[in-house]
Design an enzyme around this catalytic site. Structure first.
Site, PDB file in Angstrom:
ATOM      1  N   ASN A  10       0.510  -1.296  -0.141  1.00 23.15           N
ATOM      2  CA  ASN A  10      -0.440  -0.150   0.016  1.00 23.15           C
ATOM      3  C   ASN A  10       0.849   0.940   0.189  1.00 23.15           C
ATOM      4  O   ASN A  10       1.806   1.962   1.171  1.00 23.15           O
ATOM      5  CB  ASN A  10      -1.448  -0.349   0.855  1.00 23.15           C
ATOM      6  N   HIS A 180     -11.462   4.932  -0.081  1.00 16.67           N
ATOM      7  CA  HIS A 180     -11.569   3.981   1.219  1.00 16.67           C
ATOM      8  C   HIS A 180     -12.418   2.458   0.819  1.00 16.67           C
ATOM      9  O   HIS A 180     -13.029   2.285   1.564  1.00 16.67           O
ATOM     10  CB  HIS A 180     -11.806   4.689   2.674  1.00 16.67           C
ATOM     11  N   HIS A 208     -15.507   5.181   7.838  1.00 19.29           N
ATOM     12  CA  HIS A 208     -13.966   5.412   8.000  1.00 19.29           C
ATOM     13  C   HIS A 208     -13.495   6.435   8.229  1.00 19.29           C
ATOM     14  O   HIS A 208     -13.106   7.686   7.916  1.00 19.29           O
ATOM     15  CB  HIS A 208     -13.899   4.733   6.678  1.00 19.29           C
ATOM     16  N   ARG A 241      -7.108  17.840   6.371  1.00 18.43           N
ATOM     17  CA  ARG A 241      -7.796  18.729   5.759  1.00 18.43           C
ATOM     18  C   ARG A 241      -9.477  19.060   5.771  1.00 18.43           C
ATOM     19  O   ARG A 241      -9.638  18.218   7.068  1.00 18.43           O
ATOM     20  CB  ARG A 241      -8.080  16.740   4.255  1.00 18.43           C
ATOM     21  N   CYS A 284      -6.156  12.529  16.676  1.00 17.38           N
ATOM     22  CA  CYS A 284      -7.408  12.702  17.597  1.00 17.38           C
ATOM     23  C   CYS A 284      -7.275  12.252  19.254  1.00 17.38           C
ATOM     24  O   CYS A 284      -7.345  12.803  19.973  1.00 17.38           O
ATOM     25  CB  CYS A 284      -8.461  11.380  16.911  1.00 17.38           C
ATOM     26  N   GLY A 331      -8.674   4.117  12.275  1.00 19.52           N
ATOM     27  CA  GLY A 331      -8.476   4.627  13.648  1.00 19.52           C
ATOM     28  C   GLY A 331      -9.013   5.396  14.742  1.00 19.52           C
ATOM     29  O   GLY A 331      -9.353   4.923  16.203  1.00 19.52           O
ATOM     30  N   GLY A 333     -12.741   5.814  14.412  1.00 23.49           N
ATOM     31  CA  GLY A 333     -13.853   5.238  14.687  1.00 23.49           C
ATOM     32  C   GLY A 333     -13.700   4.057  15.593  1.00 23.49           C
ATOM     33  O   GLY A 333     -14.549   3.309  16.059  1.00 23.49           O
ATOM     34  N   GLU A 334     -12.772   3.383  15.725  1.00 23.26           N
ATOM     35  CA  GLU A 334     -11.990   1.807  16.412  1.00 23.26           C
ATOM     36  C   GLU A 334     -12.025   2.410  17.980  1.00 23.26           C
ATOM     37  O   GLU A 334     -11.977   1.004  18.777  1.00 23.26           O
ATOM     38  CB  GLU A 334     -10.927   1.228  15.707  1.00 23.26           C
TER      39      GLU A 334
HETATM   40  P1  ADP Z   1      -4.406   6.211   8.436  1.00 27.36           P
HETATM   41  O1  ADP Z   1      -5.723   6.888   7.828  1.00 27.36           O
HETATM   42  O2  ADP Z   1      -3.426   6.825   8.341  1.00 27.36           O
HETATM   43  O3  ADP Z   1      -4.587   4.150   8.954  1.00 27.36           O
HETATM   44  P2  ADP Z   1      -5.271   5.268  11.429  1.00 27.36           P
HETATM   45  O4  ADP Z   1      -6.893   4.724  10.558  1.00 27.36           O
HETATM   46  O5  ADP Z   1      -4.385   4.926  11.980  1.00 27.36           O
HETATM   47  O6  ADP Z   1      -4.852   6.794  10.046  1.00 27.36           O
HETATM   48  O7  ADP Z   1      -5.366   6.513  12.446  1.00 27.36           O
HETATM   49  C1  ADP Z   1      -4.871   7.219  12.556  1.00 27.36           C
HETATM   50  C2  ADP Z   1      -6.598   8.272  13.483  1.00 27.36           C
HETATM   51  O8  ADP Z   1      -6.819   7.480  14.884  1.00 27.36           O
HETATM   52  C3  ADP Z   1      -5.977   9.364  14.620  1.00 27.36           C
HETATM   53  O9  ADP Z   1      -5.830  10.344  14.538  1.00 27.36           O
HETATM   54  C4  ADP Z   1      -5.478   8.827  15.734  1.00 27.36           C
HETATM   55  O10 ADP Z   1      -4.980   9.622  17.013  1.00 27.36           O
HETATM   56  C5  ADP Z   1      -6.575   8.071  16.046  1.00 27.36           C
HETATM   57  N1  ADP Z   1      -6.441   7.437  17.721  1.00 27.36           N
HETATM   58  C6  ADP Z   1      -6.027   5.852  16.957  1.00 27.36           C
HETATM   59  N2  ADP Z   1      -5.709   5.499  18.041  1.00 27.36           N
HETATM   60  C7  ADP Z   1      -6.799   6.490  19.191  1.00 27.36           C
HETATM   61  C8  ADP Z   1      -7.385   6.250  20.715  1.00 27.36           C
HETATM   62  N3  ADP Z   1      -7.182   5.271  21.521  1.00 27.36           N
HETATM   63  N4  ADP Z   1      -7.982   7.375  20.625  1.00 27.36           N
HETATM   64  C9  ADP Z   1      -8.651   8.239  20.017  1.00 27.36           C
HETATM   65  N5  ADP Z   1      -8.386   8.195  18.648  1.00 27.36           N
HETATM   66  C10 ADP Z   1      -7.310   7.130  18.204  1.00 27.36           C
END
Ligand code: ADP
Length: 399
Positions: A10, A180, A208, A241, A284, A331, A333-334
């Site tokens: 990727n 996505h 997402h 963004r 976040c 990240g 959402g999860e």
């Molecule tokens: P990418 O789009 O680069 O794949 P990710 O899906 O890894 O990004 O998401 C990154 C985001 O997820 C960041 O804003 C990060 O702060 C947030 N994130 C990761 N873990 C947590 C958490 N425990 N609480 C809140 N936000 C989180």
């Protein structure tokens, strides 16, 4: 087939995620990230069976050097590993209208991906570099392109057309494409399983939320609208963004505020979103910590993020009619129970009620329902884009 593996690449503009994955079980044997390309501190980190390793790459390394390292220093040091590969799967951001599903890469496909470069000037060239490097490293293996836009090719004209002169669509391909797609598809499939419904009868809104983010309305298992547009700049608030803005702001910034067009695009892509609103970070987690400590900009950024997300979700009741579930992934959402709770509270008109305990407990890769018994369903599903790519590869090479 059970011992067959797919190498998934990727390639982003300044980083490369990679995985060696079993397409049947989804097990990731190797998982890694090469980052900081074209910078002095280019580096690579990876894990093999949970064991983490990291190494610097030569200064200013980029895609080719990273792939060479992955092949020579990570894959080839495990005896017999590459013999189990059945294909290399490449995530390609933009397939325009040309690609509605994954394809085996040949010269014509490469040319078509090149033709879509104007629609994704940062991402498609990176994917092409990855494809060429992988072809050199694995000349006998099938290379498969999996497009971020493909899942959204079922969106009808009323949702993909902009209210611009039609000639711009017909002559210059100006329309909504969405991104996505592999993630929205994966979580839709998983949601259908959790809901115990056939995917062809499943209506969900998938959010997402990563550094980039998009929301998709999925009707009967197919994408019918999505928040990203012709480019990944549109839609909800993202890490850096801006998401949707009044297009008139661009003219205003150039004619009244001394910005060049390049400066405006840099502002909208790299300095806006959560970073611009909070003034402290695009991350976040850091913003939530700052908000807890009383930082007003951080609190406002989180509120605007949730508000805009909730408005998109509410808007997608129009194409869906019936919503079986809202699905959070990526990240944020999860992991962010805060963003999920705020967003669902703003959707209380639809009857959503968060189950506090379930919401707080569903983090760090866990999936499950986070709403109360007497509420419509919202759930968290950990995405797995690499698995979708590996599955498509396996299907195409077996055919
Ligand atoms: P990418 O789009 O680069 O794949 P990710 O899906 O890894 O990004 O998401 C990154 C985001 O997820 C960041 O804003 C990060 O702060 C947030 N994130 C990761 N873990 C947590 C958490 N425990 N609480 C809140 N936000 C989180």
């Amino acid at each position: 087939m059970s011992n067959k593996l797919v190498l998934v690449l990727n390639c982003g503009s300044s980083s490369l995620k990679f995985a060696v994955i079993n397409p049947i079980t989804g097990h990731k044997m190797i998982n890694g990230l090469a980052e900081c390309f074209n910078l002095p501190d280019a580096r690579i980190k990876w894990s093999v069976s949970e064991k983490k390793q990291a190494m610097p790459l030569p200064a200013n390394s980029a895609h080719c050097a990273a792939i060479l390292y992955i092949v020579q220093e990570i894959i080839n040091t495990k005896q017999g590993l590459s013999d189990q590969f059945i294909a290399v799967g490449h995530r390609v951001v933009h397939g325009g209208e040309k690609f509605t599903q994954s394809v085996i890469i040949d010269e014509t496909v490469i040319e078509s991906i090149e033709n879509c470069t104007s629609l994704a000037p940062l991402h498609n060239p990176a994917a092409l570099l990855g494809i060429k490097a992988a072809q050199t490293a694995f000349p006998t293996l099938s290379q498969i392109a999996v497009f971020d836009t493909a899942f959204h090719q079922t969106i009808p004209a009323e949702a993909f057309m902009y209210a611009l002169p039609q000639s711009l669509y017909k002559e210059h391909a100006v329309r909504r494409y969405g991104m996505h797609g592999t993630s929205h598809l994966f979580v839709t499939r998983e949601a259908a399983k959790l809901l115990n419904k056939p995917i062809e009868e499943t209506n969900v809104i998938t959010a997402h939320l990563g550094n980039g983010g998009s929301v998709t309305a999925v009707k009967n298992g197919k994408s019918v609208d999505t928040s990203m547009g012709m480019t990944p700049l549109a839609g909800i608030v993202m890490g850096t963004r801006c998401g949707d803005i009044d297009a008139g702001i661009i003219e205003y910034l150039i004619s009244r505020c001394g910005y060049s067009l390049e400066g405006v695009m840099d502002l909208l892509q790299k300095q806006s979103g959560l970073l611009g609103l909070s003034g402290i970070s695009s991350d976040c987690r850091e913003i939530e910590e700052a908000s807890d400590a009383g930082h007003e900009g951080a609190t406002l950024a989180l509120r605007i993020f949730s508000y805009r997300l909730a408005k998109y979700i509410a808007g997608y009741s129009v194409p869906l009619g019936r919503i079986d579930a809202i699905v959070f992934t990526g990240g944020i959402g999860e992991n962010s129970d805060h963003i999920r709770r705020c967003t669902l509270e703003m959707l209380s008109i639809f009857g959503y009620k968060v189950d506090k305990e379930k919401n707080c407990a569903t983090r760090f890769g866990k999936s499950g329902v986070i709403t109360a018994q007497d509420s419509p369903i919202a759930m968290v599903i950990a995405t797995n884009e690499e698995w979708v790519i590996a599955q498509d590869c396996a299907e195409l090479v077996v055919k």
